[in-house]
Design an enzyme around this catalytic site. Structure first.
Site, PDB file in Angstrom:
ATOM      1  N   ALA A   1       0.802  -1.230   0.000  1.00  0.00           N
ATOM      2  CA  ALA A   1       0.000   0.000   0.000  1.00  0.00           C
ATOM      3  C   ALA A   1       0.831   1.275   0.000  1.00  0.00           C
ATOM      4  CB  ALA A   1      -0.960  -0.022   1.183  1.00  0.00           C
TER       5      ALA A   1
ATOM      6  N   ARG B   1       2.509  10.059 -11.293  1.00  0.00           N
ATOM      7  CA  ARG B   1       1.509  10.994 -11.789  1.00  0.00           C
ATOM      8  C   ARG B   1       2.107  12.401 -11.956  1.00  0.00           C
ATOM      9  NH1 ARG B   1      -2.148   9.153  -7.692  1.00  0.00           N
ATOM     10  NH2 ARG B   1      -2.533   7.107  -8.588  1.00  0.00           N
TER      11      ARG B   1
ATOM     12  N   CYS C   1      -5.948  -6.323   4.445  1.00  0.00           N
ATOM     13  CA  CYS C   1      -7.129  -6.286   5.309  1.00  0.00           C
ATOM     14  C   CYS C   1      -8.231  -7.175   4.773  1.00  0.00           C
ATOM     15  CB  CYS C   1      -7.702  -4.880   5.420  1.00  0.00           C
ATOM     16  SG  CYS C   1      -6.528  -3.576   5.104  1.00  0.00           S
TER      17      CYS C   1
ATOM     18  N   ASN D   1      -2.043   4.063   2.882  1.00  0.00           N
ATOM     19  CA  ASN D   1      -2.395   4.710   1.621  1.00  0.00           C
ATOM     20  C   ASN D   1      -2.198   6.218   1.694  1.00  0.00           C
ATOM     21  OD1 ASN D   1      -3.721   3.038  -0.725  1.00  0.00           O
ATOM     22  ND2 ASN D   1      -4.168   1.982   1.191  1.00  0.00           N
TER      23      ASN D   1
ATOM     24  N   TYR E   1     -30.741  12.625  10.381  1.00  0.00           N
ATOM     25  CA  TYR E   1     -31.814  11.903  11.076  1.00  0.00           C
ATOM     26  C   TYR E   1     -32.961  11.584  10.137  1.00  0.00           C
ATOM     27  CZ  TYR E   1     -36.178  11.025  13.342  1.00  0.00           C
ATOM     28  OH  TYR E   1     -37.378  10.458  13.655  1.00  0.00           O
TER      29      TYR E   1
END
Lengths: 464, 464
Positions: A8, A19, A42, A317, A438
């Site tokens: 990661a 990039r 994970c 990350n 809500y």
């Protein structure tokens, strides 16, 4: 740019740098010792449990994809030495054994963490598995496929332990979790951990607390307690001081520690938890051309003001992005974390953020602590499930210090409310007026976190 | 203490005051003109749709329970005049017509809101229903039970409109939503409303936009378009400029406005949206002994700095608590809201907080706006569903201004992250480092809100 570790943090850093700089401006070489790069560690418990069908689903980007983007990712290649004054890294091709040096202008250390593997008799027996890497997961699945027995013992009841308990239960095993702590989930205060214990027992997972593993018994030595089998011997049982737990397979989920042998050998600074120490831009402290991120670093805990080891993909990350920006000539910082984590065992959701009681005490904080029971939705709405919220607030100031949540569907991600409030340094009184979403299918008219904040506000006033 | 209006704000105020002062210290009288007190109006669509089986489930506390706690709650009794100088309220028993005056030391106005009911031909026909009160909901259910036809038209595509569309769909009706706006959900920017439109069409709900209702046709006048039937006539169709929509039942969900006739007549201050104006302790501005809360007041929008009308049960309950504390001699304030709302149509979740583009423009803010697509869970985890997040940030400062979310399970309550960040005045750049709960069943490694914050951060930098 040389990157050590292709998961990661490392590959996020490489991708982000790519990039910003094209191959004419920046050459990027990455070393990864395993068979896989850029995967979701994970996700391994869910692959083992069958929720995720194919290993490939866990792979965010293949080595081929990285290479097509101009990143020279060298798989099965282990970095074995960092020569800081010489700005070069020595690596070994694990297939051929060949070694070579690679020079760098900018180095990224993303060596991750390794599972704690106590030096117990029998620990290397067949059928004893860690679940840190995809290679580990594949080995465990191969073992499960060939097993005739159906008894699994999980050692450890932290995130990995409880997630693996769920996975093995889904695979049809009788699961026993053997846990050194007073309750499962040492990342919760004991009374909250007790709720997890009770729920796990309700799911049919036998959970044994206060049990230190002393040995793993293997088959050739059947009947010789405590004896150690060689790597060829097959696991038969897990032994603790209080008894023996028969096992056809054993999964170790005892925790991880930063993998920093290489960095230490190079003289780079590590903290009290064994992780590399960095500045806010993720540069290794004192070094302008070396960055580190992911599970091998320590992270500033914004609530306690101390460094902690928080090995989580989400931090890794973020670190990678920040490192990539820095290497690529941009600017970004990682201000720290508040210790948020969320997990589940079957339908039980477990979350925490900020400090536990013992953590608050350890840094000299005085606090009040309240616990409330509420429901995930309006009580009359279908699927409303009970949830318990514990909240800690500093005495006098009323500042939020931490929240723990145990409940069913809809409970876990509510911890985000507290994570943002902690980051903002809110008081629990200010939290009582938070304008949270809500509607009956989503929340009671007072969100459970608000109910806890109201009780905590009263407790702060009471305590003076 | 006299309370006008026996629902969320009024009875929360009464109950909280009673907790602080026993009947020997404080007498509490409350007037409620309907048959019900202390109920969840927000739950009515789910009762009509059958998710909630019994009306009684929506009632948090019965009049008998209130009375047993020492609150003199007078049902079917309407307050008809407030004599401010004389500190008294005139009320009328709606059964007997008898009137009387009741003196007060402290007055609480919690008269709520009334549905907008345009003066259209046919609007009073049988089969045309509002859904503001439990009485309304019961009347609609009685109509549905006696209907032979299965065509329902919902007028309005705001929260109530889309929730009622779901309810009627669940009852087996062919549902058409006739909506004046460009898209459903005027509480979202148009492109986000478009996503709701598409999802509703996918569920089989016909959604007609840009359609202003001009009349409601009734049965006795069959064939006479635009003619108005009396209250005895039965609805047959809804007419717009563009066409006629056959209807066996019509539900009005056009919105509500503050019910402040009584307060205006007494000379109390109302704002530009027709709601009572209060101070931070929910006292009516300029009056030390009169409080107001719930759907009849305007609320400070913390993002725009303007007063808004935000009729929501969650605010009403908070107001009630604060008023009760004030009346009871305690101290609490309502700092304002950030405009959070969440709703759903079947499995589509819709949420927003902060400002829309047009709201931001209206208060002179310059902003960038970004939209991202992500998923509710890790992409490989079962149940990962697409979600769209739109985020607005102020130019130059990068301060978060608003978030809108449309998605499936797990999308709606993510708006809370943004609601807390807005309250704290966070920048989108600070948000990119938020330590949110991550595990594959709960979120991708970058939570969708973080993905939006990253894109917004880049847009702010780009815009300069």
């Amino acid at each position: 740019m040389v990157v050590i570790g292709g998961d990661a943090a490392g590959m996020s850093a490489a991708s982000q740098a790519r990039r910003l700089k094209d191959p004419g401006e920046l050459e990027i070489v990455a070393f990864e010792r395993s068979h896989f790069a850029s995967y979701s560690a994970c996700g391994i418990p869910y692959w083992v449990g069958g929720d995720v069908e194919h290993r490939e689903q866990l792979i965010a980007r293949t080595p081929r994809e990285h290479r097509s983007r101009g990143i020279d990712l060298r798989m099965r290649t282990e970095a074995v030495e960092i020569d800081v004054p010489g700005q070069r890294v020595r690596s070994r091709d694990l297939e051929s054994g060949a070694e070579s040096w690679t020079g760098y202008d900018k180095l990224v250390i993303a060596t991750g963490a390794r599972p704690v593997r106590p030096a117990l008799p029998g620990i290397d027996a067949a059928g004893v598995h860690g679940v840190q890497t995809l290679d580990d997961g594949q080995a465990l699945l191969d073992t499960l496929a060939g097993l005739e027995g159906r008894r699994a013992v999980v050692v450890g009841a932290g995130y990995i332990g409880v997630e693996m308990a769920e996975a093995l239960l889904k695979r049809g095993f009788e699961v026993t979790v053997v846990n050194r702590g007073e309750q499962p989930m040492a990342t919760l205060d004991p009374a909250m951990g007790r709720l997890v214990h009770e729920a796990m027992e309700g799911m049919g997972i036998t959970t044994v607390n206060g049990a230190e593993v002393t040995a793993i018994l293997t088959d050739p030595e059947a009947g010789a307690p405590g004896a150690s089998g060689g790597p060829g011997a097959r696991v038969r049982a897990v032994v603790t001081e209080d008894g023996e737990f028969p096992a056809d397979v054993v999964v170790l989920g005892i925790g991880v520690e930063p993998e920093t042998g290489l960095a230490r050998a190079a003289g780079l600074p590590v903290g009290t938890h064994g992780g590399l120490l960095t500045d806010l831009s993720m540069r290794v402290r004192g070094y302008g051309d070396i960055w580190a991120g992911g599970d091998c670093v320590e992270v500033l805990d914004l609530v306690s003001g101390r460094e902690r080891h928080l090995p989580l993909g989400t931090h890794a990350n973020k670190h990678g992005q920040i490192i990539g920006a820095g290497v690529g000539g941009g600017y970004a910082t990682f201000p720290g974390a508040v210790g948020t984590a969320v997990s589940k065992v079957c339908d039980l959701e477990i979350a925490r953020t900020g400090l536990l009681e013992k953590q608050a005490r350890a840094v000299g904080l005085r606090f009040v602590s309240v616990t409330v029971e509420s429901t995930s939705r309006a009580g009359y709405y279908p699927g409303a499930a009970p949830m318990t919220v514990k909240m800690l607030a500093e005495r006098r100031t009323g500042r939020l210090l931490g929240v723990q949540i145990v409940g069913r569907e809809g409970a876990g991600k509510r911890v985000d409310i507290a994570a943002v409030a902690l980051t903002a340094g809110m008081t629990v009184e200010r939290m009582t007026a938070l304008d949270l979403g809500y509607a009956p299918p989503f929340s009671p008219v007072w969100d459970p976190v608000l109910v806890a904040a109201r009780k905590a506000t009263a407790a702060v006033a009471q305590a003076g």
